[in-house]
Write a protein that holds these residues in place. Structure first.
Motif, short mmCIF file in Angstrom:
data_model
loop_
_atom_site.label_atom_id
_atom_site.label_comp_id
_atom_site.label_asym_id
_atom_site.label_seq_id
_atom_site.Cartn_x
_atom_site.Cartn_y
_atom_site.Cartn_z
N ILE A 23 5.45 3.94 2.01
CA ILE A 23 5.35 2.51 1.75
C ILE A 23 4.84 1.79 2.99
CG2 ILE A 23 6.67 0.40 1.26
CD1 ILE A 23 8.61 2.19 -0.34
N VAL A 24 3.78 1.01 2.81
CA VAL A 24 3.24 0.14 3.86
C VAL A 24 3.17 -1.27 3.28
CG1 VAL A 24 1.18 -0.42 5.21
CG2 VAL A 24 1.94 1.96 5.04
N VAL A 25 3.75 -2.24 4.00
CA VAL A 25 3.78 -3.60 3.48
C VAL A 25 3.13 -4.56 4.46
CG1 VAL A 25 5.79 -3.33 2.00
CG2 VAL A 25 6.12 -3.97 4.38
N THR A 26 2.43 -5.54 3.89
CA THR A 26 1.92 -6.68 4.63
C THR A 26 2.57 -7.91 4.02
OG1 THR A 26 -0.20 -5.61 5.14
CG2 THR A 26 -0.15 -8.02 5.19
N VAL A 27 3.25 -8.69 4.85
CA VAL A 27 4.02 -9.84 4.35
C VAL A 27 3.33 -11.13 4.77
CG1 VAL A 27 6.26 -10.99 4.36
CG2 VAL A 27 6.14 -8.49 4.49
N LEU A 28 3.04 -11.97 3.80
CA LEU A 28 2.31 -13.21 4.06
C LEU A 28 3.28 -14.31 4.47
CD1 LEU A 28 -0.34 -13.15 1.19
CD2 LEU A 28 -0.37 -12.05 3.43
N GLU B 148 0.87 -1.18 0.00
CA GLU B 148 0.00 0.00 0.00
C GLU B 148 0.90 1.23 0.00
OE1 GLU B 148 -3.63 -0.56 2.82
OE2 GLU B 148 -1.95 -1.67 3.68
N VAL B 149 0.48 2.27 -0.67
CA VAL B 149 1.16 3.56 -0.61
C VAL B 149 0.17 4.52 0.04
CG1 VAL B 149 2.29 5.40 -1.90
CG2 VAL B 149 2.49 3.03 -2.68
N VAL B 150 0.54 5.06 1.20
CA VAL B 150 -0.40 5.85 2.00
C VAL B 150 0.10 7.27 2.18
CG1 VAL B 150 -1.05 3.74 3.24
CG2 VAL B 150 0.60 5.32 4.27
N LEU C 83 3.01 -2.72 7.93
CA LEU C 83 4.21 -2.08 8.46
C LEU C 83 4.56 -0.87 7.61
CD1 LEU C 83 6.71 -2.23 10.43
CD2 LEU C 83 7.89 -3.37 8.53
N ALA C 84 4.57 0.30 8.22
CA ALA C 84 4.98 1.54 7.55
C ALA C 84 6.48 1.68 7.73
CB ALA C 84 4.25 2.74 8.14
N VAL C 85 7.23 1.56 6.63
CA VAL C 85 8.69 1.49 6.73
C VAL C 85 9.36 2.86 6.77
CG1 VAL C 85 8.68 -0.76 5.61
CG2 VAL C 85 9.04 1.29 4.23
N GLY C 86 8.61 3.93 6.48
CA GLY C 86 9.17 5.28 6.58
C GLY C 86 9.77 5.82 5.30
N ASP C 87 9.64 5.08 4.18
CA ASP C 87 10.16 5.53 2.89
C ASP C 87 9.02 5.91 1.95
OD1 ASP C 87 12.82 5.10 3.58
OD2 ASP C 87 12.74 2.99 2.96
#
Length: 410
Positions: free
Chosen positions: A272-277, A254-256, A286-290
């Motif tokens: 960048i927000v990622v969900t890892v399966l 997701e891009v938020v 998880l919002a990674v800050g980039d």
């Protein structure tokens, strides 16, 4: 550079999307067994999280918050379903942030990333990412071996010894930060050493500007980029098409809007927000800050996953104004309270010896009364006075900035 790593790379995008959200509820259910995720997500029904809209309702987990959470509940903040002793390796990255490595084959999902960069079975790889405490070296090492390569676990530094290794083993591939590859090339040239065996590289962990790309290419090395973070490994990677970075499999991107969990439109720059399966190491929003932006269409290389523009800067734009911190989420709250505003950008400047704030809002409502209402909201939310200026919809720069600090440095 023919072929793909597996058939998943060329799936119809709708098939991939369906598969991701079919698997997501089980991953969330597993995450909820960990007390940290249970506290963070609250009372939710994992079976109901089967769409992007439903996922966007869940709270964001900020990477920047992990050190404090882990300090309160060591070692992982309560966010791992398994105990520390059930993992294969245990790391710590700057922050500090503690991360585990699950037991298994290519657990960082790095193999396809190296394959896309042209790494092939039988290649010898000089891996200069650190193996000391942080996961980088191990992630690239396991990915190279998954692609059938032999690995020289060199780590960073020790340039003279690295040149000895290159001349002895004749590696065809390099993994590491781009700057160190340049150091190896420059040192070899200055000392009459031979590093010509290296013809391909996968770089990450630092900026790779066009000037350095051209210089590396000028030495006969075809270098590709990977965007990775320590918490989940590679998020996206470059292919032979050179048309953006392709999203890795098993990840929902997701891009938020910075400071929020609200997805932006495709093409708009955001966080960048990622969900890892991964049931062993689940990450939920998880919002990674980039910062990045989604690109339209599929890559010319035939891989059908979403493309992003790569790293476009940091999302943390907190500014200290008149002794008080102003954060992106506060700007988002002002926008949320006024439906007439589509986007906003807070510009922090200096007038004489005084800090000033001007909120530029994209809106068609430009009356003095409306702007005064927005100004009152700014003061209520930030506890600071600021000017409000209306601008035409679509006129603010698409660079992901919510707060722009233009005060002179020094």
């Amino acid at each position: 550079m023919a072929g793909h790593y597996d058939k998943r790379e060329t799936r119809d995008p709708s098939v991939r999307e369906k598969d991701l959200f079919k698997r997501l509820p089980a991953v969330i259910a597993t995450a909820l067994k960990a007390p940290g995720w249970k506290r963070h997500l609250g009372k939710i029904d994992p079976r109901a999280i089967t769409s992007r809209a439903a996922l966007a309702e869940l709270p964001v987990q900020r990477k920047s918050e992990l050190p404090a959470l882990q300090k309160a509940h060591p070692p992982f903040g309560g966010f791992m379903p398994g105990k520390a002793g059930t993992f294969g390796r245990l790391f710590v990255s700057p922050g500090p942030i503690f991360e585990p490595e699950p037991v298994g084959h290519d657990v960082w999902r790095m193999g396809r990333v190296l394959a896309a960069a042209g790494f092939r079975r039988g290649d010898i790889v000089l891996n200069t990412f650190s193996y000391h405490l942080t996961p980088g070296g191990w992630a690239f090492d396991s990915g190279a071996r998954a692609a059938g390569c032999a690995v020289i676990p060199a780590g960073p530094g020790n340039t003279e010894q690295q040149l000895d290794l290159i001349e002895a083993y004749r590696p065809v591939a390099y993994t590491g930060v781009p700057d160190f590859l340049k150091i190896l090339i420059d040192t070899a040239k200055a000392k009459g050493r031979d590093v010509s065996s290296i013809t391909k590289a996968l770089v990450s962990g630092a900026a790779f500007p066009q000037s350095l790309q051209a210089e590396i290419a000028g030495h006969g090395i075809s270098a590709f980029q990977a965007y990775a973070v320590a918490e989940c490994g590679p998020i996206a990677y470059e292919t032979e098409a050179r048309d953006g970075l392709v999203l890795n499999e098993d990840i929902i991107l997701e891009v938020v809007r910075p400071g929020t969990g609200d997805p932006v439109r495709d093409g708009e720059v955001g966080e960048i927000v990622v969900t890892v399966l991964d049931v062993h190491h689940p990450l939920i929003r998880l919002a990674v800050g980039d910062l990045t932006a989604v690109m339209p269409g599929a890559s010319a290389c035939g891989r059908t996953n979403t493309r992003i523009r790569g790293w476009l800067g940091r999302a943390d734009q907190t500014a200290k104004v008149k002794g008080m911190f102003v954060r992106p989420e506060q700007v988002a709250e002002v926008v949320r309270r006024h439906s007439e505003i589509s986007r906003a950008r807070l510009v922090v400047a200096r007038s004489g010896e005084t800090d000033t704030m001007t909120l530029h809002v994209e809106t068609r409502a430009k009356s003095a009364e409306f702007l005064a209402e927005v100004g009152a909201t700014v003061q209520a939310v930030t506890k600071l006075r600021g000017q409000v200026t209306a601008v035409a919809p679509g006129s603010l720069p698409n660079d992901g900035k919510v707060i722009e600090d233009v005060r002179p440095v020094g």
